[in-house]
Design an enzyme around this catalytic site. Structure first.
Site, PDB file in Angstrom:
ATOM      1  N   GLU A 244       0.835  -1.209   0.000  1.00  0.00           N
ATOM      2  CA  GLU A 244       0.000   0.000   0.000  1.00  0.00           C
ATOM      3  C   GLU A 244       0.866   1.252   0.000  1.00  0.00           C
ATOM      4  OE1 GLU A 244      -2.539   1.861  -0.130  1.00  0.00           O
ATOM      5  OE2 GLU A 244      -4.191   0.477  -0.337  1.00  0.00           O
TER       6      GLU A 244
ATOM      7  N   ASP B 189       4.989   1.080  -3.989  1.00  0.00           N
ATOM      8  CA  ASP B 189       4.151   1.343  -5.141  1.00  0.00           C
ATOM      9  C   ASP B 189       3.708   0.001  -5.743  1.00  0.00           C
ATOM     10  OD1 ASP B 189       3.030   2.223  -7.453  1.00  0.00           O
ATOM     11  OD2 ASP B 189       4.785   3.333  -8.165  1.00  0.00           O
TER      12      ASP B 189
ATOM     13  N   HIS C  75      -9.877  -0.542 -11.394  1.00  0.00           N
ATOM     14  CA  HIS C  75     -10.813   0.460 -11.932  1.00  0.00           C
ATOM     15  C   HIS C  75     -10.319   1.897 -11.719  1.00  0.00           C
ATOM     16  CE1 HIS C  75     -13.555   1.452  -8.195  1.00  0.00           C
ATOM     17  NE2 HIS C  75     -12.304   1.255  -7.823  1.00  0.00           N
TER      18      HIS C  75
HETATM   19  C1  SAM Z   1     -10.307   1.808  -4.079  1.00  0.00           C
HETATM   20  S1  SAM Z   1      -9.103   1.503  -2.881  1.00  0.00           S
HETATM   21  C2  SAM Z   1      -9.355  -0.216  -2.552  1.00  0.00           C
HETATM   22  C3  SAM Z   1      -8.766  -0.647  -1.236  1.00  0.00           C
HETATM   23  C4  SAM Z   1      -8.977  -2.120  -0.890  1.00  0.00           C
HETATM   24  N1  SAM Z   1      -8.399  -2.995  -1.872  1.00  0.00           N
HETATM   25  C5  SAM Z   1     -10.444  -2.403  -0.708  1.00  0.00           C
HETATM   26  O1  SAM Z   1     -11.029  -3.121  -1.523  1.00  0.00           O
HETATM   27  O2  SAM Z   1     -11.039  -1.901   0.260  1.00  0.00           O
HETATM   28  C6  SAM Z   1      -7.591   1.470  -3.839  1.00  0.00           C
HETATM   29  C7  SAM Z   1      -6.359   1.406  -2.980  1.00  0.00           C
HETATM   30  O3  SAM Z   1      -5.208   1.448  -3.821  1.00  0.00           O
HETATM   31  C8  SAM Z   1      -4.202   2.147  -3.105  1.00  0.00           C
HETATM   32  N2  SAM Z   1      -3.206   2.661  -4.061  1.00  0.00           N
HETATM   33  C9  SAM Z   1      -3.429   3.573  -5.035  1.00  0.00           C
HETATM   34  N3  SAM Z   1      -2.303   3.800  -5.726  1.00  0.00           N
HETATM   35  C10 SAM Z   1      -1.344   3.028  -5.181  1.00  0.00           C
HETATM   36  C11 SAM Z   1       0.040   2.829  -5.460  1.00  0.00           C
HETATM   37  N4  SAM Z   1       0.633   3.451  -6.494  1.00  0.00           N
HETATM   38  N5  SAM Z   1       0.731   1.966  -4.685  1.00  0.00           N
HETATM   39  C12 SAM Z   1       0.129   1.323  -3.650  1.00  0.00           C
HETATM   40  N6  SAM Z   1      -1.201   1.455  -3.355  1.00  0.00           N
HETATM   41  C13 SAM Z   1      -1.914   2.303  -4.106  1.00  0.00           C
HETATM   42  C14 SAM Z   1      -4.951   3.250  -2.414  1.00  0.00           C
HETATM   43  O4  SAM Z   1      -4.220   3.785  -1.314  1.00  0.00           O
HETATM   44  C15 SAM Z   1      -6.229   2.546  -2.007  1.00  0.00           C
HETATM   45  O5  SAM Z   1      -6.157   2.056  -0.695  1.00  0.00           O
END
Ligand code: SAM
Length: 368
Positions: free
Chosen positions: A226, A253, A272
């Protein structure tokens, strides 16, 4: 049934007459008028419903009541420093909305939905996120986004995540909001058979999903990747559930090629948020983690699918939300996900519905 509905003959299917030809006559025009009337009612109803929920929170009504406590309307008006008659009408409406219930003496108490509007609870958090200045700005710029092809509220970022991280109040509400969307599907996924023992959740949020899976099976160990700010929340959740020793929380990342070998790689509501090129990079990295895992390693993608033409599901609303908040983010149909998986050297071997309108797509490495 309304008076208008009573006057109407049974509507023909999809605007066609009983004989099968298209009805362009007065009947079709009348149908259209009623549809518009209903649409106006829905639109104005949705607007005042949202404002009522916001008012319920700002008046602090839920904070004044324990779960099984009932109080009179006058009493609640006094505690909330409100006009008694207005409060009585408002509570009458909140009862109709399913936020409040009444006892045999006509006193008001909270339904489970009303309890979920307490500060820190799921509905409170979702309401706080969608009415936040960032979400409102993004929604208001939908037309501009449609014209220019890019979101307008992100200050040049590709996603809202950096802006959310910079606002601790919003970040907390967003984490609770995401967690509440995930709890139902987490229980369903935890009940599945796991081949192997190492489960990686990429973009796993605050750990709601992975902690539910690990808590259900002592054999399993976990990896969660994360963003730094969210990884810290996940680490706290694992510690609170006594799972810290069985999970590696990696602040990194998800597009870096750093996922350790895994038997199951999960990405829930992650794809998405991104365009196809980013997703191909992500899926290629996931494939490598699976190839280094066991021979039966599987990728579990969880997304809300875009329905076919003319059908309204939450996937349609989410797609518009993605448009306004993510450069390249979009909902996709099952064939579109299948195509992405194929391009990344993965094969879709099954899909099934999950609670909350989500779909689980299972893929393995290699092509057909
Ligand atoms: C829509 S949320 C979904 C969270 C979780 N999977 C859930 O279903 O509740 C998308 C997640 O992707 C993480 N995220 C976005 N870009 C990221 C990156 N470049 N590296 C790591 N995590 C990332 C965000 O912090 C967020 O928690």
């Amino acid at each position: 049934m309304s008076a208008d509905d009573r006057d109407m003959p049974a509507p023909p299917v999809e605007g066609a007459t009983a004989a099968g030809e298209i009805d362009n006559g007065p009947f079709a025009a009348r149908q259209q008028a009623i549809t518009t009337q209903k649409a106006i009612q829905q639109m104005t109803g949705a607007d005042i419903w949202l404002k009522a929920l916001q008012s319920f929170v700002s008046l602090g009504i839920a904070d004044t009541l324990d779960d099984d406590e009932f109080r009179t309307s006058d009493d609640l008006a006094k505690v909330c420093q409100a006009d008694p008659q207005m409060m009585d009408r408002f509570l009458h409406a909140m009862h109709a909305y399913g936020v409040m219930t009444t006892d045999e003496r006509g006193r008001y108490g909270l339904t489970p939905l009303g309890q979920d509007l307490r500060p820190g609870a799921a509905m409170w958090a979702a309401l706080g996120v969608i009415t936040s200045p960032l979400w409102q700005r993004a929604g208001a710029s939908l037309a501009a986004t449609i014209c220019t092809g890019r979101p307008h509220a992100l200050n040049g970022e590709a996603t809202p995540y950096p802006l959310v991280a910079a606002d601790p109040g919003l970040a907390g509400m967003f984490a609770t909001f995401m967690s509440s969307r995930t709890i139902g599907l987490a229980t369903a996924l935890a009940a599945r058979d796991f081949s192997g023992t190492r489960v990686a959740d990429l973009g796993g949020g605050d750990g709601t999903l992975l902690s539910t899976i690990l808590a259900g099976d002592q054999r399993l160990t976990g990896i969660l990747i994360e963003r730094t700010d969210v990884a810290a929340r996940a680490a706290t959740r694992f510690a609170e559930r006594g799972l810290a020793g069985r999970v590696d929380v990696i602040a990194d990342d998800i597009f870096a090629d750093t996922c350790p070998p895994a038997d199951v790689v999960i990405a829930a509501s992650v794809l998405h948020n991104w365009d196809d090129a980013s997703n191909l990079r992500f899926l290629s990295n996931a494939r490598q983690a699976l190839e280094k895992g066991g021979p039966d390693a599987e990728l579990w993608l969880v997304e809300t699918l875009l329905p076919g033409p003319g059908i309204h599901t939450s996937g349609i609303d989410l797609d518009l939300r993605m448009m306004t908040l993510f450069a390249g983010g979009r909902e996709r149909t099952l064939p579109q996900y299948q195509e992405l998986l194929t391009q990344a050297g993965l094969t879709l071997i099954g899909d099934e519905s999950l609670p909350g309108g989500f779909t689980l797509m299972i893929a393995i490495t290699g092509s057909d």
